[in-house]
Design a protein around this motif. Structure first.
Motif, mmCIF file in Angstrom:
data_model
loop_
_atom_site.group_PDB
_atom_site.id
_atom_site.type_symbol
_atom_site.label_atom_id
_atom_site.label_comp_id
_atom_site.label_asym_id
_atom_site.label_seq_id
_atom_site.Cartn_x
_atom_site.Cartn_y
_atom_site.Cartn_z
ATOM 1 N N VAL A 367 0.826 -1.103 0.057
ATOM 2 C CA VAL A 367 0.018 -0.037 0.008
ATOM 3 C C VAL A 367 0.806 1.343 0.026
ATOM 4 N N ASP A 368 0.427 2.249 -0.551
ATOM 5 C CA ASP A 368 1.192 3.588 -0.682
ATOM 6 C C ASP A 368 1.242 4.149 0.876
ATOM 7 N N PHE A 369 2.636 4.562 1.011
ATOM 8 C CA PHE A 369 2.655 4.915 2.524
ATOM 9 C C PHE A 369 1.929 6.116 3.065
ATOM 10 N N ILE A 370 1.745 7.248 2.355
ATOM 11 C CA ILE A 370 1.088 8.266 2.695
ATOM 12 C C ILE A 370 -0.283 7.917 2.891
ATOM 13 N N LYS A 371 -0.910 7.098 1.894
ATOM 14 C CA LYS A 371 -2.376 6.777 2.236
ATOM 15 C C LYS A 371 -2.525 5.890 3.706
ATOM 16 N N TYR A 372 -1.556 4.979 3.886
ATOM 17 C CA TYR A 372 -1.544 4.119 4.976
ATOM 18 C C TYR A 372 -1.290 5.142 6.303
ATOM 19 N N LYS A 373 -0.324 5.754 6.157
ATOM 20 C CA LYS A 373 -0.056 6.628 7.200
ATOM 21 C C LYS A 373 -1.319 7.456 7.783
ATOM 22 N N THR A 374 -2.032 8.124 6.781
ATOM 23 C CA THR A 374 -3.216 8.865 7.092
ATOM 24 C C THR A 374 -4.533 7.986 7.746
ATOM 25 N N ASP A 375 -4.410 6.715 7.080
ATOM 26 C CA ASP A 375 -5.520 5.828 7.369
ATOM 27 C C ASP A 375 -5.345 5.623 8.894
ATOM 28 N N LEU A 376 -3.956 5.076 9.186
ATOM 29 C CA LEU A 376 -3.900 4.784 10.360
ATOM 30 C C LEU A 376 -3.855 5.736 11.510
ATOM 31 N N LEU A 377 -3.382 6.839 11.284
ATOM 32 C CA LEU A 377 -3.112 7.876 12.184
ATOM 33 C C LEU A 377 -4.660 8.716 12.550
ATOM 34 N N LEU A 378 -5.575 8.532 11.455
ATOM 35 C CA LEU A 378 -6.865 9.014 11.597
ATOM 36 C C LEU A 378 -7.675 8.326 12.412
#
Length: 712
Positions: A367-378
Motif C-alpha cells: 500500500v502507498d505509505f502516505i495513504k496508509y499513514k493517513t488511515d492509521l493516524l486518522l
C-alpha cells in the motif's frame, strides 16, 4: 607486475557500459548512457557513459574515467588490483611475478584488510562444514530456520567455534598480521595482551560490498543446545573499509533483481533477506537492524526509484521508522509499505508459506505509505482534536519532503479528501513546512561558508607574478583591453611599477627578442583568461591527432622527414621558449613526445587509457567532439576533425596562443599601472612603460603575420 600486453587485453575486453552497469542503472541517451552518479548525492542523472570513448564522467562532481578508473574509485582499489578485478570479470589470465617481501609490506592497508576478511570468510565456512561443532551447532541452527544448503552456500554463511582464540591462532599460523586482525575487528586484545576472537561461539553472516568483497561480519549468539535463546548480534566495528551506514546487507546479490523488477524490498535483518531469497524474492536488502541512512538510500536509488518497506505486523514498527521513510520520500523514492500479519516478520512468515503464497502476498498487500499513514493516524485520532492536529502535522511533513511538485500535489489532493478538509489549508501548511526547511538549509550553508571564510582569512595571499610564461586554460574569454592606452607619467606624476625580477618572459615571435624580461601574468587564478582556452585547443588537437603527420622537413641528407602534430607543437613552443601553464597539459605534451616514435602509438588511445585518472579525465574532456572551438575556428568546424587540414589548423592555433599571451600581459600591465600604491618610483614606472611598448610591438607583429587588422 602485470605486463603491458595483458593490460591491453584487459582494456580491450572491459566494456565501460558493462562494467558500470554492475553498479549503476543506465538508460540510453542518444549515443551515450546516463544514470545516477555513484560518487555523490545525485537526484537527477548526471553520470554519462560513452561507449565510443570507453569512458564515464559525472558532470556534477567530475568523477569518472575509463573502466579501470571507475573500479578504482568505486571499490577503493589500487590500479593493479582494479586490473585484476576486470581480468576476473572477463576471464583473462594474468601472469605476474611473485611480490617481494618489501612489496607485500607496502600493500595498502585497505587491500590487506580485505584479504584478511576474505580468508576469515573461508575459515568460518570451513568451520561450519568440516568441524563437529560446526555441523552439530551451526548447521543445525541454519536448518532449524529452514535454510536450504544451496542458500547457506549462496550467502557464504559460517560458524565460529566456542574456543575464544581459534580464529586468531589459525590466522597467525597462516601468516596474517595481528594488526589487520585488529583493524578488521575479527579480534580484539584482552587486558593481558592476548588476542580474542570477536565472534566465537556464533553463526556468521558475511557482509559484502556492492562488488562482492567481504567488508564485515555479523555473528548471532547461540546456546549449547543449538537453539537461539539470545537474539543479540555482534557486528564488525567501524574500520577503514567498513562503515555500517554505507552498507546494505544483500545488495550484492540483489542488484540485478532490483533492476529487473524495478523494485527493492527493504527489511530489517539478515535472516529476513535470506528467507526471502529462498522464497524466490531476490530484490531485497536489509539495513542490518539500524536506522536507515541517506547513504544507504542513495545506493538503492542507483538501481530503482521504487521501494517497498516490510515491517512486522504491528503499528509500532512503522511509527519507529517514520524518519527513515521520510528520508526515502525526500530522496524522490516511490515508497510503499507492506505489513505482515501480527507476530510475523519476513523470516517467520516465509516458514509458514510456500514460495507461490509468499510472492502472492507481497504483490497483493503493498500500500502507498502516505495513504496508509493517513488511515492509521486518522483511526487513532478519532474524537481527539489534539491528536488530529498532530496527525495533520505529521502527514504535512511527510508530503513536504517529496521533491517532485506533481507528486506532492497529487498526495496533497488525496490527503485533503481523506481528512475531509480544504485542500488550500493543507497546501498552506505544506508550503510553510517547505519554507522552514529551506530556511534551515540556508542557515546551515551560511554557517558553513562563514566557517570556511574564517579559516581562509589568515591564509589568503595576494597573487604574485608568475616565474614563467606558462598559460592556463580558460572557459570564457574576457573582453580584451590591450587596445587601451596606459596612463602617462604626466597624468599620474611619480607613479611607478614594482619590478617582476623573478619573471622572465620568453620571446613570442622573432621580434620578441627586443622585449624586456618582465611579465605580469599571475601564477594563479588564470583559469578565466583567454590564453587558457587557446592552450586547451592546442592540447585538444594534440590528444586527437598527436601521432598524425602534418608536414615534412628535410634532414641533413636532404631526405623528407615526417613531423607529427605533437612534434610540431613541441618545437613551435620551444622555439619561442614557451611552456603550457597547466601541469597536466605539460605532462600530456611531454609524454606524447616520449612515445611518439613507438610503434602503434595512438595519442587518443594512450591518454584515454592512461593509468593516472587525472590525465585520462583531461583527455576525455578534450577528446569529446562536443568541445567547442574558438570563435575564429567555429567557421572551420570541419578542420578540427579533418586530418587533411591539420597543416592549416595547428599553426593558426599556435599563433592564437602566442597572441593571447601577449594580450593578457598587456592587460595585466594596465591593471598594475592603475594601482594607487605605485606612485613613488618613477624609474620603475618608465621601465614598465617601455615593456608595455615592446609588448604592443609584438602584438602588432603577430597580428600582421595572421593577417588581422591592427588597432593602434
Amino acid at each position: 607486475m602485470i605486463d603491458k600486453a595483458t593490460v591491453d587485453r584487459i582494456m580491450d575486453a572491459a566494456q565501460i557500459v558493462d562494467v558500470v552497469s554492475d553498479f549503476v542503472t543506465l538508460r540510453k541517451a542518444g549515443v551515450n548512457y546516463k544514470g545516477l552518479c555513484p560518487f555523490h548525492d545525485d537526484r537527477t542523472p548526471s553520470f554519462v557513459v560513452s561507449p565510443s570513448k570507453g569512458l564515464c564522467k559525472c558532470f556534477a562532481c567530475g568523477k569518472g574515467g575509463n573502466a579501470v578508473h571507475f573500479i578504482m574509485e568505486h571499490e577503493q582499489l589500487s590500479y593493479p588490483d582494479a586490473l585484476r578485478y576486470l581480468a576476473r570479470k572477463y576471464n583473462i589470465e594474468i601472469k605476474e611475478r611473485e611480490l617481494t617481501d618489501e612489496e607485500k609490506q607496502a600493500q595498502d592497508e585497505r587491500e590487506s584488510m580485505f584479504i584478511v576478511n576474505e580468508w576469515a570468510c573461508t575459515f568460518f565456512q570451513d568451520q561450519l562444514y568440516n568441524t563437529v561443532d560446526g555441523r552439530a551447532i551451526g548447521m543445525a541452527y541454519f536448518r532449524s530456520r529452514g535454510f536450504r544448503d544451496d542458500i547457506i552456500k549462496k550467502f557464504q554463511l559460517g560458524y565460529s567455534q566456542s574456543q575464544k582464540d581459534a580464529c586468531a591462532r589459525e590466522a597467525k599460523a597462516k601468516g596474517y598480521k595481528e594488526e589487520f586482525l585488529l583493524s578488521t575487528g575479527l579480534c580484539y586484545k584482552r587486558e593481558n595482551g592476548q588476542l580474542q576472537d570477536r565472534f566465537y561461539g556464533r553463526v556468521i553472516f558475511p557482509v559484502h560490498t556492492l562488488s562482492g568483497k567481504v567488508v564485515a561480519f555479523g555473528g548471532r549468539v547461540l546456546d549449547a543446545a543449538t537453539k537461539g535463546v539470545n537474539v543479540k548480534y555482534q557486528n564488525s566495528p567501524e574500520s577503514a573499509i567498513y562503515s555500517k551506514k554505507k552498507e546494505l546487507y544483500g545488495l550484492y546479490l540483489a542488484k540485478q533483481a532490483i533492476v529487473k523488477h524495478d523494485l527493492c524490498f527493504l527489511v530489517e535483518g539478515y535472516t529476513d533477506v535470506i528467507s526471502m531469497h529462498q522464497m524466490g524474492v531476490e530484490n531485497v536488502v536489509s539495513s542490518s537492524g539500524t536506522a536507515l541512512t541517506s547513504e544507504q538510500i542513495r545506493m538503492i536509488h542507483r538501481f530503482t526509484d521504487n521501494i517497498t518497506v516490510l515491517y512486522d505486523g504491528d503499528a509500532a514498527g512503522i511509527k519507529a521508522s517514520e524518519r527513515g521513510i521520510d528520508m526515502l520520500l525526500a530522496e524522490g523514492m516511490n515508497v510503499k509499505l507492506l505489513l505482515l500479519p501480527d507476530g510475523d516478520d519476513p523470516d517467520s512468515f516465509a516458514r509458514k508459506h510456500n514460495a507461490t503464497e509468499y510472492q502472492a502476498y507481497l504483490n497483493e498487500h503493498q500500500v502507498d505509505f502516505i495513504k496508509y499513514k493517513t488511515d492509521l493516524l486518522l483511526h487513532e485520532a478519532q474524537g481527539d482534536p489534539i491528536k488530529l492536529s498532530r496527525l495533520i502535522n505529521s502527514i504535512v511533513h511527510s508530503i513536504s519532503v517529496i521533491p517532485d511538485n506533481i507528486t506532492r500535489s497529487v498526495y496533497t489532493k488525496e490527503t485533503a479528501g481523506m481528512l475531509n478538509m480544504e485542500e488550500r489549508t493543507l497546501v498552506a501548511a505544506i508550503s510553510s513546512d517547505i519554507a522552514k526547511a529551506k530556511e534551515e538549509k540556508q542557515k546551515q550553508r551560511e554557517n558553513e561558508r562563514n566557517r570556511k571564510n574564517a579559516q581562509a582569512d589568515g591564509a589568503s595571499q595576494p597573487p604574485t607574478p608568475d616565474q614563467s610564461r606558462q598559460p592556463m586554460p580558460s572557459e570564457s574569454a574576457p573582453t580584451p583591453e590591450s587596445h587601451l592606452q596606459p596612463p602617462t607619467p604626466d597624468e599620474n606624476p611619480g607613479m611607478t611599477l614594482p619590478t617582476a625580477e623573478q619573471s622572465t618572459p620568453p620571446s613570442t615571435s622573432a621580434s620578441a627578442t627586443q622585449a624586456s624580461a618582465l611579465t605580469y601574468i599571475p601564477g594563479t587564478g588564470t583559469e578565466e583568461m583567454l590564453f587558457y582556452r587557446k592552450e586547451q585547443l592546442l592540447v585538444q588537437v594534440l590528444i586527437r591527432y598527436g601521432e598524425k603527420t602534418m608536414c615534412y622537413t628535410e634532414d641533413e641528407h636532404g631526405n623528407d622527414v615526417p613531423v607529427s602534430v605533437a612534434e610540431f607543437i613541441h618545437y613551435a613552443l620551444q622555439e619561442d621558449n614557451l611552456l603550457f601553464h597547466n601541469p597536466l597539459h605539460k605532462r600530456i605534451l611531454q609524454e606524447a613526445m616520449d612515445h611518439i616514435h613507438e610503434k602503434g602509438f595512438v595519442a587518443e588511445r594512450y591518454f584515454l587509457n592512461h593509468p593516472d585518472n587525472a590525465v585520462s579525465m583531461q583527455a576525455f574532456g578534450l577528446s569529446e567532439d562536443q568541445v567547442p572551438l574558438s570563435k575564429y575556428h567555429s567557421k572551420y568546424q570541419k578542420i578540427a576533425s579533418d586530418e587533411d587540414r591539420l597543416a592549416d589548423l595547428v599553426p593558426h592555433l599556435i599563433s592564437d596562443f602566442k597572441l593571447a599571451i601577449v594580450d593578457e600581459d598587456l592587460k595585466q600591465i594596465l591593471l598594475k599601472l592603475r594601482q594607487p600604491d605605485m606612485q613613488t618610483r618613477p624609474e620603475e614606472y618608465m621601465s614598465i612603460m617601455k615593456h608595455y611598448k615592446e609588448m604592443k610591438d609584438i602584438e602588432c607583429t603577430l597580428a600582421k603575420e595572421r593577417g588581422d587588422r591592427v588597432i593602434t
